[in-house]
Design a protein around this motif. Structure first.
Motif, PDB file in Angstrom:
ATOM      1  N   ILE A  21      41.698  12.319 -24.100  1.00 49.08           N
ATOM      2  CA  ILE A  21      42.897  13.151 -24.085  1.00 49.08           C
ATOM      3  C   ILE A  21      43.606  13.065 -22.741  1.00 49.08           C
ATOM      4  O   ILE A  21      44.822  13.189 -22.667  1.00 49.08           O
ATOM      5  CB  ILE A  21      42.579  14.611 -24.469  1.00 49.08           C
ATOM      6  N   ILE A  52      41.446  17.749 -16.585  1.00 44.19           N
ATOM      7  CA  ILE A  52      41.073  18.404 -17.832  1.00 44.19           C
ATOM      8  C   ILE A  52      39.570  18.623 -17.825  1.00 44.19           C
ATOM      9  O   ILE A  52      38.795  17.709 -17.517  1.00 44.19           O
ATOM     10  CB  ILE A  52      41.485  17.555 -19.055  1.00 44.19           C
ATOM     11  N   ASN A  54      36.821  20.293 -20.548  1.00 42.86           N
ATOM     12  CA  ASN A  54      36.688  20.764 -21.930  1.00 42.86           C
ATOM     13  C   ASN A  54      38.067  20.770 -22.580  1.00 42.86           C
ATOM     14  O   ASN A  54      38.701  19.753 -22.663  1.00 42.86           O
ATOM     15  CB  ASN A  54      35.998  22.125 -21.976  1.00 42.86           C
ATOM     16  N   ASP A  55      38.561  21.924 -23.026  1.00 41.67           N
ATOM     17  CA  ASP A  55      39.892  21.967 -23.648  1.00 41.67           C
ATOM     18  C   ASP A  55      40.903  22.674 -22.750  1.00 41.67           C
ATOM     19  O   ASP A  55      41.918  23.177 -23.225  1.00 41.67           O
ATOM     20  CB  ASP A  55      39.824  22.644 -25.022  1.00 41.67           C
ATOM     21  N   SER A  56      40.640  22.699 -21.444  1.00 37.16           N
ATOM     22  CA  SER A  56      41.535  23.375 -20.505  1.00 37.16           C
ATOM     23  C   SER A  56      42.137  22.392 -19.506  1.00 37.16           C
ATOM     24  O   SER A  56      41.472  21.471 -19.043  1.00 37.16           O
ATOM     25  CB  SER A  56      40.783  24.459 -19.732  1.00 37.16           C
ATOM     26  N   GLN A  95      44.947  26.539 -21.813  1.00 40.84           N
ATOM     27  CA  GLN A  95      44.331  25.796 -22.910  1.00 40.84           C
ATOM     28  C   GLN A  95      45.263  24.657 -23.289  1.00 40.84           C
ATOM     29  O   GLN A  95      46.479  24.829 -23.371  1.00 40.84           O
ATOM     30  CB  GLN A  95      44.100  26.696 -24.105  1.00 40.84           C
ATOM     31  N   THR A 114      46.207  21.835 -26.138  1.00 40.99           N
ATOM     32  CA  THR A 114      46.056  21.473 -27.543  1.00 40.99           C
ATOM     33  C   THR A 114      46.937  20.272 -27.836  1.00 40.99           C
ATOM     34  O   THR A 114      48.128  20.282 -27.522  1.00 40.99           O
ATOM     35  CB  THR A 114      46.473  22.646 -28.458  1.00 40.99           C
ATOM     36  N   LYS A 115      46.355  19.237 -28.442  1.00 39.66           N
ATOM     37  CA  LYS A 115      47.127  18.056 -28.840  1.00 39.66           C
ATOM     38  C   LYS A 115      47.769  18.333 -30.181  1.00 39.66           C
ATOM     39  O   LYS A 115      47.163  18.897 -31.075  1.00 39.66           O
ATOM     40  CB  LYS A 115      46.210  16.840 -28.939  1.00 39.66           C
ATOM     41  N   PHE A 137      51.908  18.017 -26.882  1.00 33.76           N
ATOM     42  CA  PHE A 137      50.841  18.930 -26.500  1.00 33.76           C
ATOM     43  C   PHE A 137      51.391  20.340 -26.424  1.00 33.76           C
ATOM     44  O   PHE A 137      52.596  20.545 -26.297  1.00 33.76           O
ATOM     45  CB  PHE A 137      50.276  18.556 -25.124  1.00 33.76           C
TER      46      PHE A 137
END
Length: 129
Positions: free
Chosen positions: A23, A88, A90-92, A106, A108-109, A114
């Motif tokens: 990502i 990046i 994790n998801d942050s 946070q 998000t794709k 994004f």
């Protein structure tokens, strides 16, 4: 011949360990950013006025592969540019603007970019064309 394969393996390992992957690699690029407000903020008159001013501004974000970010916010003829470092975990997404100012949200794709979410606000990133 054995040394040749070892050399190839070393080069492949170096290439695999360098630069952004996953990502992070997808995030690298230039984006237009748009603030999306939750309905609860639209009910607050003071917040709505502040947000209306913010919505009139144009925001551009450039994520570079070397881990730097450049953000430009323009309102009419006035513009402000900030630079920092991003990573990046994790998801942050974490952005270090200075030694004491670190912003995280946070990440998000989506199908076409994004979304950065923080404190109930979403910033939608759409790739520049």
């Amino acid at each position: 011949m054995k040394r040749f394969f070892l050399a190839i393996a070393a080069v492949v390992a170096l290439v695999a360990c360098s630069g952004k992957t996953g990502i992070e690699k997808e995030l690298v690029g230039a984006y237009n950013a748009e603030l999306v407000l939750p309905d609860s903020l639209l009910d607050d008159t003071t917040a709505r006025k502040a947000v209306e001013i913010f919505l009139q501004s144009k925001i551009e974000m450039d994520f570079h592969s070397d881990g730097t970010i450049q953000t430009t916010k323009s309102l009419g003829e006035n513009s402000d540019t900030a630079t920092g470092k991003w990573e990046i975990r994790n998801d942050s997404l974490f952005i270090r603007w200075s030694e004491t100012k670190i912003q995280n949200c946070q990440l998000t794709k989506t199908d076409d970019g994004f979304i950065l979410s923080n404190d109930g606000l979403d910033l939608v990133l759409t790739p520049k064309k």
